[in-house]
Design an enzyme around this catalytic site. Structure first.
Site, mmCIF file in Angstrom:
data_model
loop_
_atom_site.group_PDB
_atom_site.id
_atom_site.type_symbol
_atom_site.label_atom_id
_atom_site.label_comp_id
_atom_site.label_asym_id
_atom_site.label_seq_id
_atom_site.Cartn_x
_atom_site.Cartn_y
_atom_site.Cartn_z
ATOM 1 N N ASP A 208 0.857 -1.205 0.000
ATOM 2 C CA ASP A 208 0.000 0.000 0.000
ATOM 3 C C ASP A 208 0.886 1.246 0.000
ATOM 4 O OD1 ASP A 208 0.196 -1.248 2.974
ATOM 5 O OD2 ASP A 208 0.502 0.916 3.018
ATOM 6 N N ASP A 210 0.610 3.626 2.310
ATOM 7 C CA ASP A 210 0.366 4.208 3.622
ATOM 8 C C ASP A 210 -0.768 5.230 3.504
ATOM 9 O OD1 ASP A 210 0.996 4.006 6.356
ATOM 10 O OD2 ASP A 210 2.050 5.905 6.277
HETATM 11 N N1 ADE Z 1 1.257 1.310 5.732
HETATM 12 C C1 ADE Z 1 1.736 0.455 6.616
HETATM 13 N N2 ADE Z 1 2.168 0.881 7.830
HETATM 14 C C2 ADE Z 1 2.674 -0.006 8.724
HETATM 15 N N3 ADE Z 1 2.753 -1.317 8.506
HETATM 16 C C3 ADE Z 1 2.333 -1.779 7.340
HETATM 17 N N4 ADE Z 1 2.311 -3.015 6.836
HETATM 18 C C4 ADE Z 1 1.782 -2.957 5.602
HETATM 19 N N5 ADE Z 1 1.469 -1.687 5.271
HETATM 20 C C5 ADE Z 1 1.810 -0.925 6.344
#
Ligand code: ADE
Ligand SMILES: CSC[C@H]1O[C@H](OP(=O)(O)O)[C@H](O)[C@@H]1O
Length: 288
Positions: A208, A210
């Site tokens: 992703d 974030d």
């Molecule tokens: N955006 C994110 N922040 C923290 N841990 C994660 N693991 C997968 N995506 C994450």
């Protein structure tokens, strides 16, 4: 002695396929129980040991994973080369969900975890400027390319405490620091692997963007799980491409990982706590 490959599977990776003589076995350590039983077997004639970091069914939180027991268990099983697979959020436009990044630096923002095997009565300080093994990281990159992954060489992983995802202000702050990816488990795992003198590399599976990216929804578990599931097979193919590259006898690591404890112990021999010595024997017995 021949090399033994350890794999720690993160979110979405709770098992690996293709092992001959596969067997889940319980391992206890002086630091407690690891996240689950360890899966042992052989792939291409190389011994492999797999551990799902959060346990099968994902039962352990990033904060409550017993990182010390996990690394001590790997050491006890003779693991020389440990590859961690971790789901991460991207902090850079160029690192897209579905890509893999082989981490070479960390910023440790965790604050509620046991971060060392050492303690009162037996104090040690290992070098950590280069927290991952350069040779093993290169092997991971090659294996990733062979498996057909979009691979990125080197990047900084921010380890946050979690379990909540970051605020927008935090995400922007980490970007301003030049960090590349964010996750909740990279630390203290890498620190403990160094203390245990195990070569360690981390394949970060980007799931992703974030919450900083204006064109993408803020991260949630559904997104992470969907991308992790879609990429689990690719991660397994990367793992399957490792043994033939690591086959053979253990040799001195050019990065010094397997000698990290040389000169690291500060406590005078006559002041070393016998109980601590006994406890640390499984990870640091070579120098105690
Ligand atoms: N955006 C994110 N922040 C923290 N841990 C994660 N693991 C997968 N995506 C994450
Ligand atoms: C399920 S989203 C957050 C969770 O996923 C990552 O786990 P891992 O590093 O074990 O793959 C992240 O660090 C969080 O623990």
């Amino acid at each position: 002695m021949d090399k033994v490959i350890g794999i720690i599977g993160g979110s979405g990776l709770y098992d690996i396929a293709g092992l001959e003589n596969r067997k889940w076995q319980a391992v206890e350590t002086p630091f407690g129980s690891p996240s689950d039983e360890l899966l042992t077997g052989e792939l291409d004639g190389v011994r492999m040991v797999f551990l799902p970091r959060h346990g099968r069914g994902h039962v352990h939180m990033p904060t409550t994973v017993n990182y010390r027991a996990n690394i001590a268990a790997m050491k006890t099983m003779g693991v020389t080369d440990l590859v961690a697979v971790s789901a991460v959020g991207s902090l850079k436009e160029d690192y897209a969900p579905g890509d893999f990044l082989v981490v070479n630096q960390y910023i440790d923002r965790t604050f509620a975890r046991e971060k060392s095997f050492f303690g009162t009565g037996l104090v040690g300080h290992v070098p950590f400027s280069h927290p991952t093994c350069a040779r093993l990281s290169e092997v991971c990159l090659e294996a990733g390319h062979e498996a057909g992954g979009t691979m990125h060489r080197g990047g900084t992983y921010v380890a946050m405490e979690g379990p909540q995802f970051s605020t927008l202000a935090e995400s922007r702050l980490y970007r301003s620091w030049g960090a590349d990816v964010i996750g909740m488990t990279g630390m203290p795992e890498a620190k403990l692997a160094r203390e245990a003198e195990i070569c360690y590399a981390c394949i970060a599976m980007i799931t992703d963007y974030d919450c900083w990216h204006p064109d993408h929804d803020a991260v949630d578990v559904a997104q992470v799980v969907a991308t992790a599931k879609a990429n689990a097979q690719l991660a397994r193919s990367v793992i399957a491409a490792l043994p033939k590259r690591l086959k053979g006898p253990q040799s001195d690591c050019a990065s010094g990982c397997n000698r990290a404890l040389d000169g690291a112990i500060m406590t005078a021999p006559e002041c070393r706590d016998p109980e601590m010595k006994e406890k640390l024997n499984c990870v640091a017995g070579r120098v105690l």
